[in-house]
Write an enzyme that holds these catalytic residues in place. Structure first.
Site, short mmCIF file in Angstrom:
data_model
loop_
_atom_site.label_atom_id
_atom_site.label_comp_id
_atom_site.label_asym_id
_atom_site.label_seq_id
_atom_site.Cartn_x
_atom_site.Cartn_y
_atom_site.Cartn_z
N PHE A 25 0.82 -1.21 0.00
CA PHE A 25 0.00 0.00 0.00
C PHE A 25 0.85 1.26 0.00
O PHE A 25 0.53 2.23 -0.69
CB PHE A 25 -0.96 -0.01 1.19
CG PHE A 25 -2.25 0.72 0.89
CD1 PHE A 25 -2.99 0.41 -0.23
CD2 PHE A 25 -2.71 1.71 1.74
CE1 PHE A 25 -4.17 1.08 -0.51
CE2 PHE A 25 -3.89 2.38 1.47
CZ PHE A 25 -4.62 2.07 0.34
N ALA A 156 -3.96 -2.67 -3.75
CA ALA A 156 -2.82 -1.93 -4.29
C ALA A 156 -2.59 -2.23 -5.77
O ALA A 156 -2.31 -1.33 -6.57
CB ALA A 156 -1.57 -2.27 -3.48
N LYS A 207 -12.93 -5.16 9.52
CA LYS A 207 -13.34 -5.89 8.30
C LYS A 207 -12.40 -7.06 8.01
O LYS A 207 -12.82 -8.05 7.38
CB LYS A 207 -13.44 -4.93 7.11
CG LYS A 207 -12.21 -4.06 6.87
CD LYS A 207 -11.19 -4.68 5.95
CE LYS A 207 -10.02 -3.73 5.71
NZ LYS A 207 -8.96 -4.32 4.88
N ASP A 260 -15.21 -1.42 2.14
CA ASP A 260 -14.02 -2.25 2.37
C ASP A 260 -14.40 -3.64 2.84
O ASP A 260 -13.75 -4.63 2.48
CB ASP A 260 -13.13 -1.56 3.41
CG ASP A 260 -11.66 -1.85 3.20
OD1 ASP A 260 -11.32 -2.57 2.24
OD2 ASP A 260 -10.83 -1.35 3.99
N THR A 264 -13.10 -7.11 0.91
CA THR A 264 -12.24 -8.10 1.54
C THR A 264 -12.95 -9.43 1.78
O THR A 264 -12.29 -10.47 1.92
CB THR A 264 -11.68 -7.58 2.88
OG1 THR A 264 -12.76 -7.15 3.70
CG2 THR A 264 -10.73 -6.42 2.65
N ARG A 271 -5.82 -11.22 1.57
CA ARG A 271 -5.01 -12.14 2.38
C ARG A 271 -5.83 -12.74 3.51
O ARG A 271 -5.69 -13.91 3.84
CB ARG A 271 -3.79 -11.40 2.95
CG ARG A 271 -2.86 -10.83 1.90
CD ARG A 271 -1.63 -10.21 2.53
NE ARG A 271 -1.96 -9.09 3.39
CZ ARG A 271 -2.10 -7.84 3.00
NH1 ARG A 271 -1.94 -7.55 1.72
NH2 ARG A 271 -2.37 -6.87 3.85
N ASN A 272 -6.69 -11.92 4.12
CA ASN A 272 -7.48 -12.41 5.24
C ASN A 272 -8.51 -13.44 4.78
O ASN A 272 -8.73 -14.45 5.43
CB ASN A 272 -8.15 -11.23 5.95
CG ASN A 272 -7.13 -10.32 6.60
OD1 ASN A 272 -6.55 -10.64 7.62
ND2 ASN A 272 -6.88 -9.17 5.97
#
Length: 369
Positions: A25, A156, A207, A260, A264, A271-272
């Site tokens: 980021f 990103a 989140k 967001d 996600t 990634r989460n």
């Protein structure tokens, strides 16, 4: 995307920007600002990253396929000198805050502060402090009140490809929020300002926990109905937690909140989400983290969030279940069954006594609520 590039807005003033952190980021925002005609410096602890950015305009560790603007300069690995810091108009933090601010504090002049922008988010595990409180404790109320926070649905790799993106920019200072918006705003990077940095920080941290839950559901074989349920009920939990903390419930309907959260919880690029998916497939957390290749913030945030939930006394069964899977070794199948077997309940409910942690923080900053 040529249409958007042809509509680029030239800044009214060319700013000197120092970005702390050359991760995904930090790198993408440095690229965006350099492309927008600002003079940008990126500080990295890695000599290899500094050398590569300056010589080949590539980051060997993040966004490896992207060529950065030739005008972007990398510095480090030594921490920037007071002379460098005082020459900057903007400081942008894309790494953990406390240690950086401790080094930086002697270089800051409260009578002539640069614009300070934070994109890192999370809940400190031991103290449950947000970044705003860490800034207040490390640098004092004046610097905290002028600090600005950016959050929203913004991968990103899409930002560097100039994919249309929008973010929330919040500060206790409306002037600072507007200044940050003016710095970043472009047709492909739209900015919306607000005055609730506590809510924006909480939304940006929480989140990630719900993205793990959504990934677990996918890994267990559940489909679209279940994902929609988790996103919606996750939003309800986030709003309840945030309101009890002292944030505005409207913030959780913003880009930093539901925007967001939706991103996600619905993308394999998260990634989460990936951590949750692999847990749902039966992998052990230690092996997932060892092979993930990057940090999944929701794993540590779940630990700090559990303490916040307990302190506030709010009901957050999804977040609590994620914590139990990650940090108490509970089986994902067992926790999923327990969630689905909860009794029927009111769908929308906010706490009756909101705001204790935020009230304490505002008192620390000398602000009446």
């Amino acid at each position: 995307m040529d249409l958007l590039r042809s509509q680029q807005v030239s800044p009214s003033a060319r700013s000197k920007v120092l970005v702390f952190g050359a991760g995904n980021f930090g790198s993408c925002l440095a690229d965006h600002l350099a492309h927008s005609e600002h003079e940008v410096f990126v500080w990295s602890r890695s000599p290899n990253v500094v050398k590569s950015l300056n010589e080949t305009h590539r980051n060997p560790e993040y966004l490896q396929d992207h060529t950065f603007p030739a005008g972007l300069k990398a510095i480090g690995p030594e921490f920037p000198s007071p002379e460098v810091v005082r020459d900057m108009d903007v400081l942008l933090f894309a790494i953990p805050t406390e240690g950086t601010l401790t080094h930086l504090r002697p270089s800051l002049n409260e009578d002539d502060l640069p614009l300070m922008i934070y994109v890192n988010k999370g809940i400190e595990i031991n103290t449950q402090a947000l970044t705003l409180e860490i800034i207040a404790d490390t640098c004092g109320p004046a610097i905290a009140k002028a600090s600005t926070f950016i959050s929203g649905p913004s991968f990103a790799k899409e930002i560097v490809r100039r994919q249309p993106t929008s973010v929330s920019i919040a500060s206790l200072s409306k002037e600072a929020a507007q200044e940050a918006s003016d710095l970043f705003h472009q047709p492909w990077f739209r900015c919306y300002t607000g005055d609730d940095p506590i809510g924006v920080e909480l939304a940006g941290a929480l989140k990630n926990v719900y993205a793990i839950a959504a990934g677990i559901a996918d890994g267990l074989g559940f489909e679209n109905n279940t994902r929609a349920m988790l996103i919606t009920r996750g939003l309800a939990e986030m709003t309840r937690i945030g309101t009890a903390y002292g944030a505005s419930p409207l913030t959780f309907l913003s880009l930093a909140g539901v925007g967001d959260l939706f991103l996600t919880c619905s993308s394999t690029a998260s990634r989460n989400f990936t951590v949750g998916y692999r847990l749902g497939k039966g992998e052990k957390l230690e092996h997932i983290l060892d092979t993930l290749g990057s940090v999944a913030e929701g794993v540590s945030t779940a630990k700090g969030l559990k303490k916040v939930i307990d302190d506030l006394g709010v009901a957050a069964p999804i977040a609590t279940s994620v914590y139990e899977v990650l940090h108490e070794g509970q089986e994902v199948q067992e926790r999923s069954r327990a969630l689905l077997c909860l009794p029927a309940m009111s769908e929308l409910e906010l706490p009756s006594t909101p705001g204790r942690p935020a009230q304490r923080l505002m008192q620390k900053l000398g602000i009446e609520m």
